[in-house]
Design a protein around this motif. Sequence first.
Motif, PDB file in Angstrom:
ATOM      1  N   MET A 126       0.810  -1.207   0.000  1.00  0.00           N
ATOM      2  CA  MET A 126       0.000   0.000   0.000  1.00  0.00           C
ATOM      3  C   MET A 126       0.852   1.271   0.000  1.00  0.00           C
ATOM      4  N   VAL A 127       1.852   1.323   0.879  1.00  0.00           N
ATOM      5  CA  VAL A 127       2.571   2.590   1.021  1.00  0.00           C
ATOM      6  C   VAL A 127       3.869   2.639   0.227  1.00  0.00           C
ATOM      7  N   PRO A 131       2.517   3.564  -4.671  1.00  0.00           N
ATOM      8  CA  PRO A 131       2.972   4.839  -5.233  1.00  0.00           C
ATOM      9  C   PRO A 131       4.067   4.644  -6.287  1.00  0.00           C
ATOM     10  N   GLN A 134       2.519   3.478  -9.494  1.00  0.00           N
ATOM     11  CA  GLN A 134       1.738   4.541 -10.085  1.00  0.00           C
ATOM     12  C   GLN A 134       2.621   5.545 -10.813  1.00  0.00           C
ATOM     13  N   PRO A 140      -3.424   5.513 -13.152  1.00  0.00           N
ATOM     14  CA  PRO A 140      -4.371   6.213 -12.290  1.00  0.00           C
ATOM     15  C   PRO A 140      -4.338   5.695 -10.853  1.00  0.00           C
ATOM     16  N   THR A 141      -3.997   4.432 -10.660  1.00  0.00           N
ATOM     17  CA  THR A 141      -3.932   3.919  -9.300  1.00  0.00           C
ATOM     18  C   THR A 141      -2.883   2.819  -9.182  1.00  0.00           C
ATOM     19  N   GLY A 142      -2.239   2.772  -8.020  1.00  0.00           N
ATOM     20  CA  GLY A 142      -1.246   1.716  -7.794  1.00  0.00           C
ATOM     21  C   GLY A 142      -1.849   0.529  -7.068  1.00  0.00           C
ATOM     22  N   LEU A 143      -3.104   0.703  -6.612  1.00  0.00           N
ATOM     23  CA  LEU A 143      -3.775  -0.405  -5.929  1.00  0.00           C
ATOM     24  C   LEU A 143      -4.525  -1.201  -6.992  1.00  0.00           C
ATOM     25  N   LEU A 221      -7.318  -7.164   0.540  1.00  0.00           N
ATOM     26  CA  LEU A 221      -8.143  -6.085   1.087  1.00  0.00           C
ATOM     27  C   LEU A 221      -7.378  -4.763   1.003  1.00  0.00           C
ATOM     28  N   MET A 222      -6.081  -4.831   1.276  1.00  0.00           N
ATOM     29  CA  MET A 222      -5.307  -3.595   1.343  1.00  0.00           C
ATOM     30  C   MET A 222      -4.813  -3.114  -0.020  1.00  0.00           C
ATOM     31  N   GLY A 225      -7.350  -2.707  -4.365  1.00  0.00           N
ATOM     32  CA  GLY A 225      -8.110  -1.532  -4.796  1.00  0.00           C
ATOM     33  C   GLY A 225      -9.585  -1.602  -4.477  1.00  0.00           C
ATOM     34  N   GLY A 226     -10.170  -2.805  -4.542  1.00  0.00           N
ATOM     35  CA  GLY A 226     -11.540  -2.964  -4.081  1.00  0.00           C
ATOM     36  C   GLY A 226     -12.632  -2.513  -5.023  1.00  0.00           C
ATOM     37  N   SER A 237      -8.349  -2.024 -10.744  1.00  0.00           N
ATOM     38  CA  SER A 237      -8.568  -2.503  -9.379  1.00  0.00           C
ATOM     39  C   SER A 237      -9.580  -3.642  -9.399  1.00  0.00           C
TER      40      SER A 237
ATOM     41  N   VAL B 150     -10.035   8.863 -10.408  1.00  0.00           N
ATOM     42  CA  VAL B 150     -10.116   7.600  -9.670  1.00  0.00           C
ATOM     43  C   VAL B 150     -11.032   7.811  -8.475  1.00  0.00           C
ATOM     44  N   GLN B 179     -13.051   2.342  -6.247  1.00  0.00           N
ATOM     45  CA  GLN B 179     -12.249   1.543  -5.325  1.00  0.00           C
ATOM     46  C   GLN B 179     -12.894   1.639  -3.951  1.00  0.00           C
ATOM     47  N   LEU B 180     -13.038   0.518  -3.291  1.00  0.00           N
ATOM     48  CA  LEU B 180     -13.649   0.570  -1.966  1.00  0.00           C
ATOM     49  C   LEU B 180     -12.588   0.377  -0.900  1.00  0.00           C
ATOM     50  N   GLN B 181     -12.568   1.263   0.063  1.00  0.00           N
ATOM     51  CA  GLN B 181     -11.638   1.146   1.184  1.00  0.00           C
ATOM     52  C   GLN B 181     -12.438   0.922   2.453  1.00  0.00           C
ATOM     53  N   GLN B 189      -5.159   7.612   3.400  1.00  0.00           N
ATOM     54  CA  GLN B 189      -3.923   7.008   2.921  1.00  0.00           C
ATOM     55  C   GLN B 189      -3.909   6.930   1.390  1.00  0.00           C
ATOM     56  N   LYS B 193      -1.798   9.641  -1.558  1.00  0.00           N
ATOM     57  CA  LYS B 193      -0.737   9.113  -2.424  1.00  0.00           C
ATOM     58  C   LYS B 193      -1.120   9.166  -3.893  1.00  0.00           C
ATOM     59  N   ASN B 194      -2.275   9.760  -4.226  1.00  0.00           N
ATOM     60  CA  ASN B 194      -2.763   9.603  -5.587  1.00  0.00           C
ATOM     61  C   ASN B 194      -3.353  10.899  -6.139  1.00  0.00           C
ATOM     62  N   TYR B 196      -4.798  11.357  -8.874  1.00  0.00           N
ATOM     63  CA  TYR B 196      -5.974  11.124  -9.700  1.00  0.00           C
ATOM     64  C   TYR B 196      -7.233  10.951  -8.842  1.00  0.00           C
TER      65      TYR B 196
END
Lengths: 295, 274
Positions: A126-127, A131, A134, A140-143, A221-222, A225-226, A237, B150, B179-181, B189, B193-194, B196
Motif C-alpha cells: 500500500m505505502v 505509489p 503509479q 491512475p492507481t497503484g492499488l 483487502l489492502m 483496490g476494491g 482494481s 479515480v 475503489q472501496l476502502q 492514505q 498518495k494519488n 488522480y
Amino acid sequence: MNRQQKEKIFKITFFIFALTSILVLGFIVFFLFREGLPIFRSVSVADFIFGTGWYPTYDPPEYGIWPLFVGSIVVTFFASLIAVPLGILSAVYISEIAPAQVKNILKSIIELLTGLPSVVLGLFGMVVLAPWLQETFDLPTGLNIINASLMLAIMAIPTISSISEDALYAVPQEFKEASYALGATEFETIVNVTIPAALSGISTAVILGMARAIGETMVVLMVAGGAAAIPESIFDSVRPMPASIAAEMGEAPFGSGHYHALFAIGIVLFFMTMIFNLIADYISHKFREAGSATL
Amino acid sequence: MLKIAKLFMFSLLGALLWGANMVSAGQTIVIKGSTTVLPIAQAVAEAYMKLHPAVNISLSGGGSGEGIKALIDRSTDIANSSRDMKGEEVKLAKSRGVNPTSHQVAIDAIVPIVHPANPVKNLTNEQLSLIYQGRIKNWREVGGENLKLVVISRDSSSGTYETWGEKVLHGAKVTPRAQLQASNGAIVQAVSKNRYAIGYIGIGYLNKRIKALTVNGIQASAETAISGAYPIARPLFIFTNGEPAGEVANFIKFLSGEEGQKIVKREGFVPIKR
C-alpha cells in the motif's frame, strides 16, 4: 495402573484430540452453510455466481458475485504466474545446486518469509509499491491487480518452494547417479531426471500455493483496490472474494440478506479451496510411486 | 495425599485470582460499534476513566452494524452508530426483548477530499453525484487537469457510505469501478498518495496530507454543518437497551454534557450543544 490401562488412556486421549479438531471443523462448516444458504431463497445459485452487479445494500439489492469471483481468479492466476517459476526454481537451486552453507541460509530466509504477517505485506504494497507503480507506469492507481498479484506471489513462494524442495530431496540418489553414469551433465540430470521424478510433489506444492493465494484476505483487502467490476486490464482494481467478506461483514445488519450473501461467498471460497486440496491430494496419491518402475 | 494438597492449593489460588478479578472489574461499561464514532468514544472514555478510576470502559470498533448486533445479543452496554437503526434491526431487537434507545451525541460532516496538488477547489453536489456514478470520468470535466478520475469510496455497508449515498447520490448506484476502502484512515492514505483520486471522509479525519473540497461553495465546518448550509452532514448516535441506568447513564450524561461535547469538538466532529 498397569501397562495396558496406561496404553488405553493414551489412545483415548489422542483420539479425543483428533476428534476435537474434526468437530471444530464440522461446526464451522455447519455454521457457514446455516448462515449462507438462506440467501438462495431470494436469489438463484446461477444469478448469485454469474450476476455482475454487487449492490447488497441497495433496494432492491443485487447479489451478483461474478466480479468478485473474477477478481479472485485473476489475482490468483497472476500470482501463480510469478510464484510458480520462482518457487520451483529456488527449490531446485536449494536442493540440487547450492553449496551446503548457502543452502542453509536460503532455507531459513524462505522460512522467515512464511512467518511474515500478511498485514505487513499489505502495508508494504500500500505505502511503498502502490505509489512506485503509479509513478513508474503513470497509472491512475497503484492499488491494482499487479500489486495484489506481486504481494500474493510473495506469500505463495515459501509454500511452493519448501514443499517442492522436500519433493526434490526425496528423489532417490540412484536416479541421479544413473544419469551421471550415462554422461549427462548436472543440468540435464535436473531437467530430465530429478524434476520429472519429483513432479507429483511439485504439482502439490503449486496447488497448495495457489490455495493459499486465493484464500488470502488481508493483502487483497489492502492492495487490490476494491473495485467490484470485471477488470479490463491488469492495471485495474479488483475486489477479490475474501476482501469483500472482510470489508463488509462488520457493518452488514445481522441476519439480513447482505449478511447471508457474505456467508454464501464464504461457501464459494470453501468449495474452491476444497477443490484445490482435492486436486493436490489426487495428484500426490496417483503419482506417489515415482519409483524406478515408473521412469 | 501430597497431590491432593497441591490440587487444593491451586484451586484456592485460582478462586482467589478470580475473586480479585471480579472486584476490580466491578463497574465495566462495554462500548462497541461505528468506527466513525470511535475517536469520540475513545477520547471521552479516557477522560471519564480519569475522573472515575473505579470504572473500566472496554471499547471496540467493528462498525455500526456490529455494535447494534452486539446490543441485540446483550454483549455490549452501548452501541455506537453512524446511522439510525434499520427497521429489520429494531424488529430483531424487539423479538429478543431488547429495547434500543437512541441518544444523539454529535454531528458528522462528510467532506470530499483530493490530493493536495489537485487544482480543483470546489465541486457541486451534482458534480459529486456524477463523479461517483462514473459519469464524469476526467478531472478536465470539472475544471481540473487532464487526468483520469479515480473514485474512492467506502465499503458498501459502512454508515459513511450510506450517508454519502443518501446526501450526494440520492439513491443512485456508485460506479462498480469505484475503489472501496474499509476505513476513513485507508481513504486518507489512498488519496494522499494519488493525484488522480477523489474520496470522502468524516470531518474528524481531515489532515494536511489531503485537501478538503468545498461543496456548492460551502466549506464544511461546525457552523455550516449545524446550520444545515453544508449539505453532507448527519447525526451520530449511541444506542442503549432501554433508558440507561447507573454507570452507563452517568457516562452518557458526561458525553452529552459540556465536557464531553468539548471533546467531540476537539476530535474534529461537530458538537450537538454549544
